[in-house]
Design a protein around this motif. Structure first.
Motif, PDB file in Angstrom:
ATOM      1  N   VAL A 164       0.883  -1.178   0.000  1.00 49.92           N
ATOM      2  CA  VAL A 164       0.000   0.000   0.000  1.00 49.92           C
ATOM      3  C   VAL A 164       0.913   1.218   0.000  1.00 49.92           C
ATOM      4  CG1 VAL A 164      -1.650   1.360   1.347  1.00 49.92           C
ATOM      5  CG2 VAL A 164      -1.902  -1.125   1.232  1.00 49.92           C
ATOM      6  N   ASP A 165       0.662   2.124  -0.934  1.00 48.79           N
ATOM      7  CA  ASP A 165       1.400   3.393  -0.924  1.00 48.79           C
ATOM      8  C   ASP A 165       0.554   4.435  -1.653  1.00 48.79           C
ATOM      9  OD1 ASP A 165       4.702   4.015  -0.401  1.00 48.79           O
ATOM     10  OD2 ASP A 165       3.469   5.545  -1.393  1.00 48.79           O
ATOM     11  N   GLN A 166       0.571   5.651  -1.112  1.00 51.99           N
ATOM     12  CA  GLN A 166      -0.266   6.695  -1.718  1.00 51.99           C
ATOM     13  C   GLN A 166       0.260   7.112  -3.096  1.00 51.99           C
ATOM     14  OE1 GLN A 166      -0.133   9.859   1.164  1.00 51.99           O
ATOM     15  NE2 GLN A 166       2.090   9.931   1.156  1.00 51.99           N
ATOM     16  N   THR A 174       6.076   2.529  12.049  1.00 52.05           N
ATOM     17  CA  THR A 174       6.003   3.979  11.806  1.00 52.05           C
ATOM     18  C   THR A 174       6.166   4.747  13.116  1.00 52.05           C
ATOM     19  OG1 THR A 174       4.669   3.773   9.833  1.00 52.05           O
ATOM     20  CG2 THR A 174       4.368   5.790  11.106  1.00 52.05           C
ATOM     21  N   THR A 175       6.756   5.933  13.025  1.00 53.80           N
ATOM     22  CA  THR A 175       6.940   6.760  14.230  1.00 53.80           C
ATOM     23  C   THR A 175       6.104   8.041  14.129  1.00 53.80           C
ATOM     24  OG1 THR A 175       8.831   7.896  13.256  1.00 53.80           O
ATOM     25  CG2 THR A 175       9.294   5.930  14.559  1.00 53.80           C
ATOM     26  N   GLY A 176       6.005   8.763  15.220  1.00 56.96           N
ATOM     27  CA  GLY A 176       5.362  10.078  15.215  1.00 56.96           C
ATOM     28  C   GLY A 176       3.870  10.053  15.494  1.00 56.96           C
ATOM     29  N   ASN A 181      11.431   1.720  17.307  1.00 55.86           N
ATOM     30  CA  ASN A 181      12.748   1.315  16.822  1.00 55.86           C
ATOM     31  C   ASN A 181      12.866  -0.197  16.905  1.00 55.86           C
ATOM     32  OD1 ASN A 181      15.610   0.818  16.545  1.00 55.86           O
ATOM     33  ND2 ASN A 181      15.779   3.041  16.654  1.00 55.86           N
ATOM     34  N   MET A 182      13.074  -0.804  15.743  1.00 53.78           N
ATOM     35  CA  MET A 182      13.051  -2.260  15.668  1.00 53.78           C
ATOM     36  C   MET A 182      14.410  -2.886  15.967  1.00 53.78           C
ATOM     37  SD  MET A 182      10.081  -3.532  14.884  1.00 53.78           S
ATOM     38  CE  MET A 182       8.485  -2.827  14.554  1.00 53.78           C
ATOM     39  N   SER A 183      15.449  -2.060  16.241  1.00 51.52           N
ATOM     40  CA  SER A 183      16.761  -2.698  16.453  1.00 51.52           C
ATOM     41  C   SER A 183      16.873  -3.201  17.892  1.00 51.52           C
ATOM     42  CB  SER A 183      17.894  -1.717  16.121  1.00 51.52           C
ATOM     43  OG  SER A 183      18.411  -1.143  17.286  1.00 51.52           O
TER      44      SER A 183
HETATM   45  N1  LIG Z   1      10.566   1.379  13.875  1.00 50.12           N
HETATM   46  C1  LIG Z   1      11.729   1.448  13.241  1.00 50.12           C
HETATM   47  O1  LIG Z   1      12.692   0.734  13.575  1.00 50.12           O
HETATM   48  C2  LIG Z   1      11.883   2.413  12.092  1.00 50.12           C
HETATM   49  C3  LIG Z   1      13.047   2.423  11.328  1.00 50.12           C
HETATM   50  C4  LIG Z   1      13.125   3.285  10.258  1.00 50.12           C
HETATM   51  C5  LIG Z   1      12.050   4.110   9.942  1.00 50.12           C
HETATM   52  N2  LIG Z   1      10.941   4.091  10.721  1.00 50.12           N
HETATM   53  C6  LIG Z   1       9.751   4.896  10.446  1.00 50.12           C
HETATM   54  O2  LIG Z   1       9.081   4.330   9.322  1.00 50.12           O
HETATM   55  C7  LIG Z   1       8.379   5.360   8.629  1.00 50.12           C
HETATM   56  C8  LIG Z   1       8.777   5.345   7.160  1.00 50.12           C
HETATM   57  O3  LIG Z   1      10.149   5.688   7.041  1.00 50.12           O
HETATM   58  P1  LIG Z   1      10.793   5.893   5.597  1.00 50.12           P
HETATM   59  O4  LIG Z   1      12.169   6.406   5.852  1.00 50.12           O
HETATM   60  O5  LIG Z   1      10.619   4.665   4.775  1.00 50.12           O
HETATM   61  O6  LIG Z   1       9.870   7.083   5.021  1.00 50.12           O
HETATM   62  P2  LIG Z   1       9.538   7.382   3.524  1.00 50.12           P
HETATM   63  O7  LIG Z   1       8.958   8.764   3.532  1.00 50.12           O
HETATM   64  O8  LIG Z   1      10.705   7.133   2.646  1.00 50.12           O
HETATM   65  O9  LIG Z   1       8.418   6.325   3.140  1.00 50.12           O
HETATM   66  C9  LIG Z   1       7.088   6.378   3.584  1.00 50.12           C
HETATM   67  C10 LIG Z   1       6.205   5.804   2.483  1.00 50.12           C
HETATM   68  O10 LIG Z   1       4.898   5.694   3.011  1.00 50.12           O
HETATM   69  C11 LIG Z   1       3.966   6.238   2.072  1.00 50.12           C
HETATM   70  N3  LIG Z   1       2.849   6.808   2.833  1.00 50.12           N
HETATM   71  C12 LIG Z   1       2.898   7.760   3.791  1.00 50.12           C
HETATM   72  N4  LIG Z   1       1.664   8.033   4.236  1.00 50.12           N
HETATM   73  C13 LIG Z   1       0.813   7.227   3.570  1.00 50.12           C
HETATM   74  C14 LIG Z   1      -0.597   7.019   3.620  1.00 50.12           C
HETATM   75  N5  LIG Z   1      -1.374   7.711   4.446  1.00 50.12           N
HETATM   76  N6  LIG Z   1      -1.128   6.096   2.787  1.00 50.12           N
HETATM   77  C15 LIG Z   1      -0.342   5.387   1.952  1.00 50.12           C
HETATM   78  N7  LIG Z   1       0.983   5.535   1.857  1.00 50.12           N
HETATM   79  C16 LIG Z   1       1.562   6.444   2.675  1.00 50.12           C
HETATM   80  C17 LIG Z   1       4.744   7.329   1.335  1.00 50.12           C
HETATM   81  O11 LIG Z   1       4.187   7.590   0.066  1.00 50.12           O
HETATM   82  C18 LIG Z   1       6.124   6.727   1.262  1.00 50.12           C
HETATM   83  O12 LIG Z   1       6.330   5.982   0.080  1.00 50.12           O
HETATM   84  C19 LIG Z   1       8.721   6.666   9.352  1.00 50.12           C
HETATM   85  O13 LIG Z   1       7.702   6.945  10.290  1.00 50.12           O
HETATM   86  C20 LIG Z   1      10.022   6.328  10.055  1.00 50.12           C
HETATM   87  O14 LIG Z   1      10.273   7.143  11.190  1.00 50.12           O
HETATM   88  C21 LIG Z   1      10.832   3.246  11.793  1.00 50.12           C
END
Ligand SMILES: NC(=O)c1ccc[n+]([C@@H]2O[C@H](COP(=O)([O-])OP(=O)(O)OC[C@H]3O[C@@H](n4cnc5c(N)ncnc54)[C@H](O)[C@@H]3O)[C@@H](O)[C@H]2O)c1
Length: 397
Positions: free
Chosen positions: A33-35, A86-88, A111-113
């Motif tokens: 799924v991606d927008q 996802t964060t935030g 954070n998954m690490s």
């Molecule tokens: N938990 C972890 O260990 C960890 C590690 C790395 C990143 N993250 C988090 O993962 C998230 C993604 O990181 P990223 O670097 O890949 O970001 P990114 O911006 O490169 O990718 C996000 C993707 O999600 C899509 N998207 C966003 N909102 C959407 C919606 N409402 N519907 C459909 N698609 C949507 C965007 O189009 C984009 O392709 C961030 O919140 C980041 O902080 C978490």
């Protein structure tokens, strides 16, 4: 084969997940799924979970907080388990995650690490050890494309530190008021953005004349994919509930050592006044005898039902101090202890330990527990067998 629905498939993390799983025999991305359009990916990619007709075993989400409602609706409707990376999220969104987890299993970690989760636990220990005399500041550094600040991980670290404090420290983001001095009850959280840094977190404890710095740096995004796959395997074993990295760490580290003590005796008082018991303890202290497992209950008449263990060689001294107060002395016992930092996050360890001991046919005379330890007073004759059974069960050789 575990079927994954990849949310945020076209983003940096989504593509890292895809690349990591290209040759996988265990995991298959069945749809994304991606927008935004992502025609280059070799699986169907929907614009949102609404109207999505394909099925998966688990949703893996690396997107943005705006996609949360669609994910949770789909998950609850179809019974699909969820891993949210996802964060935030806002506090309101975190509540919604909690509600959904009552209907379907949800794993959420900013954070998954594994390393970052170790950092959180070490920071808690440092806070407990160093106490109020040290100021705490967290500095996080991420690449220039990151949307949220401070990072969800920095907030997780701050919350972990606050969780072991009696009075929580107030979050202070950056320090823009130059004319104001730092207050004691603050935890400073600072974000640096630039370049391609995957993720760096420093937790600093600043005291008079010294600085203790605990630090973690993620070198590549694959470390988050490895953690996310662990989370998938974990959440698939659950029906409902909200889980995080500590749930996994807990199950790894629930019991990390099993130890024993021979030549233990136990004294049991079925009914003793508290004052009388204190007098006995004083006598035992004056005789320089160490007591170990103290286990106590209050009887309906207000007296104590209490037992303690001590070394065989000290029994005669203790009995002389106790005198003729009604008690039972149990000789020929031993103490067996199972310990592990993850025990506080893992349910069922006491059940496992006691079931194994009962299965060997030993009497269990006393049990004492703390967050990270279970000790049992058992028959000396069963000690070797019991210690090796527990070690075998917990993979300790
Ligand atoms: N938990 C972890 O260990 C960890 C590690 C790395 C990143 N993250 C988090 O993962 C998230 C993604 O990181 P990223 O670097 O890949 O970001 P990114 O911006 O490169 O990718 C996000 C993707 O999600 C899509 N998207 C966003 N909102 C959407 C919606 N409402 N519907 C459909 N698609 C949507 C965007 O189009 C984009 O392709 C961030 O919140 C980041 O902080 C978490």
């Amino acid at each position: 084969m575990i079927r994954i629905a990849l949310s945020g498939a076209g983003g940096r993390m989504g593509r890292t997940v895809y690349k990591s799983l290209i040759d996988s025999k265990e995991y298959q991305i069945v749809f994304g799924v991606d927008q935004y359009p992502t025609e280059d990916l070799p699986f169907p990619v929907y614009k949102s979970f609404e109207g999505c007709t394909l099925e998966a075993d688990v949703i893996l989400d690396f997107s943005s907080p705006s996609s949360l409602d669609g994910i949770l609706d789909y998950a609850v409707k179809t019974g699909t388990k969820v891993v949210l990376a996802t964060t935030g999220y806002t506090p309101e969104q975190l509540k919604r995650i909690g509600y959904a987890s009552k209907e379907v299993a949800v794993f959420h970690s900013a954070n998954m690490s594994l390393g970052i989760n170790l950092l959180a636990n070490l920071s808690k220990e440092a806070m407990k050890f160093l106490g109020d005399g040290y100021d705490v500041e967290i500095v996080e550094t991420h690449h220039n494309k990151k949307l949220d600040a401070p990072s969800g991980t920095a907030l997780t670290l701050a919350n972990a530190i606050n969780s072991v404090r009696e009075k929580e420290l107030d979050h202070v983001y950056g320090r823009r008021e130059s004319a104001k001095r730092r207050e004691k009850n603050e935890i400073g959280i600072h974000a640096i953005r630039g370049g391609t840094v995957v993720g760096k977190h420093d937790v600093m404890f600043l005291g008079a004349g010294e600085l203790v710095r605990l630090s973690h740096e993620a070198e590549s995004k694959e470390v988050f994919v490895r953690g996310a796959l662990r989370a998938i395997n974990f959440v698939l074993t659950k029906q409902t509930g909200l889980y995080d990295m500590n749930s996994i760490l807990g199950s790894f580290y629930a019991v990390t050592s099993v130890s024993s003590e021979k030549d233990v005796s136990m004294l049991y008082f079925p009914s003793i006044e508290a004052d009388h018991f204190i007098a006995i303890l004083r006598g035992i202290k004056d005789a320089d005898v160490n007591l170990d497992m103290i286990s106590q209950n209050i009887n309906l008449d207000g007296t104590l039902a209490v037992s303690f263990t001590l070394g065989d060689s000290d029994l005669a001294v203790a009995e002389k101090i106790v005198g003729d107060h009604p008690h039972t002395s149990v000789v020929g016992t031993a103490k067996l202890t199972a310990e592990g930092a993850g025990m506080e996050h893992t349910s069922g360890v006491a059940l496992e330990v006691l079931s194994i001991l009962k299965g060997l046919g030993t009497n269990i005379y006393a049990i004492t527990t703390s967050e990270t330890k279970i000790s049992c007073c058992i028959d000396h004759s069963k000690l070797v067998e019991a210690e090796s059974a527990l070690k075998k069960y917990y993979g300790l050789g």
